[in-house]
Design a protein around this motif. Structure first.
Motif, PDB file in Angstrom:
ATOM      1  N   CYS A 156       0.807  -1.211   0.000  1.00  0.00           N
ATOM      2  CA  CYS A 156       0.000   0.000   0.000  1.00  0.00           C
ATOM      3  C   CYS A 156       0.846   1.269   0.000  1.00  0.00           C
TER       4      CYS A 156
ATOM      5  N   GLY B 232      -6.292   6.890   2.421  1.00  0.00           N
ATOM      6  CA  GLY B 232      -6.334   5.441   2.453  1.00  0.00           C
ATOM      7  C   GLY B 232      -7.531   4.971   3.252  1.00  0.00           C
TER       8      GLY B 232
ATOM      9  N   ASN C 192      -6.252  -1.195   3.933  1.00  0.00           N
ATOM     10  CA  ASN C 192      -4.961  -1.819   3.663  1.00  0.00           C
ATOM     11  C   ASN C 192      -5.107  -3.284   4.002  1.00  0.00           C
TER      12      ASN C 192
ATOM     13  N   CYS D 136      -5.413  -2.541  -1.619  1.00  0.00           N
ATOM     14  CA  CYS D 136      -5.267  -1.207  -1.015  1.00  0.00           C
ATOM     15  C   CYS D 136      -6.273  -0.290  -1.689  1.00  0.00           C
TER      16      CYS D 136
END
Length: 182
Positions: free
Chosen positions: A55, A74, A77, A81
């Protein structure tokens, strides 16, 4: 009498199974994406060398810039990802690295799912694009990973408006990845 014992045994088995499979978990439930990606967890990840390496192959800033957003957050993960890129259009970006994957298997799978594929070359590597005719703004790009396996980038705008070339962003992300993030 045997029938009664069998019924009692079955009831005890069901009660035992139900009580063995239930448990209480501490914490507060939150919807997907609502938790801060930087929050502290209760798992000691220091014992897992390079746990989230996949990631971190490109920075969030690089992902946001390529997709045309201002920031990439993000959201997951793990085996894959995911980032949510904020900008004029909210865009989902997904990256996966299947270490034992095979480009031919990935392409055959895409075709079986009804996706249109096109062979392309990215950073001197054979690759292919994949597009779902039902979602024309979405594009994925898959290439053989230099070490082993396959890489795939998917870019999916929240809007159904088709950008000039929906495969431009995942192609650029793949190019950056294959050229070492430069």
């Amino acid at each position: 009498m045997r029938r009664v014992l069998a019924v009692v045994a079955a009831l005890l088995l069901v009660v035992g199974a139900v009580s063995a499979c239930s448990r209480t978990v501490d914490g507060q439930a939150v919807s997907v994406g609502a938790a801060d990606n930087e929050q502290e967890g209760h798992v000691d990840t220091d014992q897992f060398d390079k746990l989230l390496l996949e990631c971190e192959v490109l920075s969030s800033a690089q992902i946001a810039e390529v997709v045309g957003g201002t920031v990439a957050r993000g959201t997951f993960n793990g085996a894959i990802c995911r980032w949510l890129v904020e900008g004029s259009t909210l865009t989902n970006v997904t990256f996966n690295w299947f270490e034992w994957g095979n480009p031919n298997v990935e392409k055959d799978t895409a075709k079986r799912l009804g996706y249109e594929t096109e062979n392309v070359k990215i950073a001197s590597q054979a690759a292919f694009t994949q597009r779902d005719p039902k979602r024309p703004a979405v594009c994925g790009v898959t290439a053989r990973a230099p070490s082993r396996g396959v890489y795939t980038w998917w870019v999916e705008p929240a809007s159904n408006a088709v950008p000039g070339d929906p495969c431009a962003a995942p192609t650029k992300l793949m190019e950056l990845l294959l050229s070492g993030g430069q």
